[in-house]
Design a protein around this motif. Structure first.
Motif, PDB file in Angstrom:
ATOM      1  N   SER A  21       0.844  -1.189   0.000  1.00  0.00           N
ATOM      2  CA  SER A  21       0.000   0.000   0.000  1.00  0.00           C
ATOM      3  C   SER A  21       0.880   1.240   0.000  1.00  0.00           C
ATOM      4  CB  SER A  21      -0.904   0.005   1.242  1.00  0.00           C
ATOM      5  OG  SER A  21      -1.648   1.204   1.338  1.00  0.00           O
ATOM      6  N   SER A  30      -3.180   3.662  -2.548  1.00  0.00           N
ATOM      7  CA  SER A  30      -3.355   2.346  -3.185  1.00  0.00           C
ATOM      8  C   SER A  30      -3.282   1.277  -2.119  1.00  0.00           C
ATOM      9  CB  SER A  30      -2.278   2.101  -4.250  1.00  0.00           C
ATOM     10  OG  SER A  30      -0.984   2.037  -3.659  1.00  0.00           O
ATOM     11  N   VAL A  32      -3.065  -2.901  -2.499  1.00  0.00           N
ATOM     12  CA  VAL A  32      -3.058  -4.048  -3.417  1.00  0.00           C
ATOM     13  C   VAL A  32      -2.798  -5.335  -2.639  1.00  0.00           C
ATOM     14  CG1 VAL A  32      -1.984  -5.054  -5.470  1.00  0.00           C
ATOM     15  CG2 VAL A  32      -2.210  -2.560  -5.260  1.00  0.00           C
ATOM     16  N   VAL A  64       2.707  -2.554  -8.686  1.00  0.00           N
ATOM     17  CA  VAL A  64       1.323  -2.140  -8.955  1.00  0.00           C
ATOM     18  C   VAL A  64       0.874  -1.086  -7.951  1.00  0.00           C
ATOM     19  CG1 VAL A  64      -1.091  -2.908  -8.956  1.00  0.00           C
ATOM     20  CG2 VAL A  64       0.656  -4.288 -10.093  1.00  0.00           C
ATOM     21  N   LYS A  67       2.358   2.258  -8.908  1.00  0.00           N
ATOM     22  CA  LYS A  67       1.741   2.781 -10.129  1.00  0.00           C
ATOM     23  C   LYS A  67       0.325   3.272  -9.870  1.00  0.00           C
ATOM     24  CE  LYS A  67       4.527   0.137 -13.437  1.00  0.00           C
ATOM     25  NZ  LYS A  67       4.562  -0.989 -14.413  1.00  0.00           N
ATOM     26  N   LYS A  68      -0.444   2.504  -9.102  1.00  0.00           N
ATOM     27  CA  LYS A  68      -1.813   2.932  -8.781  1.00  0.00           C
ATOM     28  C   LYS A  68      -1.811   4.233  -7.979  1.00  0.00           C
ATOM     29  CE  LYS A  68      -4.654  -1.234  -8.958  1.00  0.00           C
ATOM     30  NZ  LYS A  68      -5.633  -2.074  -8.222  1.00  0.00           N
TER      31      LYS A  68
END
Length: 340
Positions: A21, A30, A32, A64, A67-68
């Motif tokens: 996160s 984010s 994930v 990810v 990026k998010k």
């Protein structure tokens, strides 16, 4: 509050979920989670397989999450990771990655207690979540823990009640196994319970003094009950699955609520927050909602995404530790068992 924006990368790898996160101060950018489905065929988490899966998942999950969040590695202020408790092999994957990345970026490293994180998840800044005021009582319930914690400040916590044997999550999962339900069985118990009569079957609650819990005897009682009924009627489980689950869940929720009522009476604190994977259970949530009206309690129930293992809860602890300059060096070790 800090003079500038703090970006925390948080990593959670205590069991079988690889999570990352990114937090901007106390807000989630984010969150994930990569689940490990391989354990379903074994009816439970296999530690060696879990650690191998973490090794495969951690790099893409972190990538990810960054990026998010729209954040580069160079913008990070610190990296927080789960120090424990948990499976040692799984913890080591997360801690090793966090240490290496923090060293490479030249930023602080923050170690986080997993159970403390379940409690402080209530302080994530989201419009849909009300934050409790200090002091409050926290009921932390998961596959490995059942605790009542008196919380006086962010890092001033005292366990005033705990399980003497098995955790509540184990009681749900063991019941599911007895009934022939696949792993993880807790959510399925909840699903069927919502369709059944919670008073169809009576189970004796364990007599444990004080604020401690015990669930081993209840598990044995359920096993003998089902075995006896199936011997008389081979189709008993199939014909009565909803009522069995409803009765078991009602018993467990009653045990938890009885201990919470005692804790409120002993401490004089009527603000209650729940955390941990089992806090996603609908019966427990409904009981706490009803307690607002019937008992005058202030109750705090987190969003579902912050109940099961996730990295945002690690991130919120990391943020508050950052404010206190509570950092670690590369010699910090993972701990499979740890207290506050």
């Amino acid at each position: 509050m800090p003079d500038s924006v703090v970006f925390i990368l948080a990593i959670e790898s205590s069991c079988d979920d690889t999570a990352a996160s990114v937090m901007e101060n106390d807000k989630v950018l984010s969150n994930v989670v990569a689940n490990q489905l391989i354990h379903q065929q074994y009816g439970g988490v296999v530690p060696e397989l879990a650690s191998r899966a973490h090794q495969q998942n951690i790099v893409p999950v972190v990538d990810v999450a960054l990026k998010k969040a729209g954040i580069s590695r160079e913008q990070l202020s610190a990296i927080a990771f789960t120090q424990g408790p948990g499976l040692m092999g799984s913890l080591l994957v997360g801690s090793s990655f966090a240490k290496s990345m923090a060293f490479a970026l030249g930023i602080p490293l923050i170690a986080v207690n997993h159970m403390q994180a379940h409690i402080l998840a209530h302080f994530i800044d989201e419009d849909s979540m009300e934050k409790p005021d200090f002091p409050f009582l926290a009921l932390t319930i998961s596959g490995g823990h059942t605790q009542i914690v008196q919380v006086t400040d962010y890092f001033d916590m005292k366990v005033i009640g705990t399980t003497t044997d098995d955790a509540v999550g184990e009681a749900f999962d063991k019941t599911a196994k007895i009934l022939g339900l696949p792993y993880p069985g807790g959510p399925l118990i909840d699903k069927y319970a919502q369709l059944g009569n919670c008073k169809a079957y009576q189970f004796t609650k364990p007599r444990i003094d004080g604020l401690d819990f015990s669930f081993s005897g209840l598990k044995t009682q359920i096993l003998y009950f089902v075995q006896k009924q199936v011997k008389e009627n081979p189709n008993f489980i199939a014909n009565n699955i909803n009522d069995i689950c409803a009765s078991v869940q009602h018993t467990i929720v009653t045990i938890l609520m009885d201990k919470l009522k005692l804790a409120v009476a002993q401490t004089g604190i009527n603000s209650i927050a729940i955390g941990g994977g089992v806090s996603a259970n609908s019966g427990i949530r409904l009981a706490l909602i009803n307690a607002r009206k019937e008992l005058g309690w202030k109750t705090f129930i987190p969003k579902f995404e912050y109940t099961t293992d996730n990295a945002a809860m690690i991130g919120i602890v990391g943020y508050h530790k950052y404010l206190e300059n509570d950092f670690e060096n590369a010699s910090v070790v993972s701990k499979s068992r740890t207290t506050f």
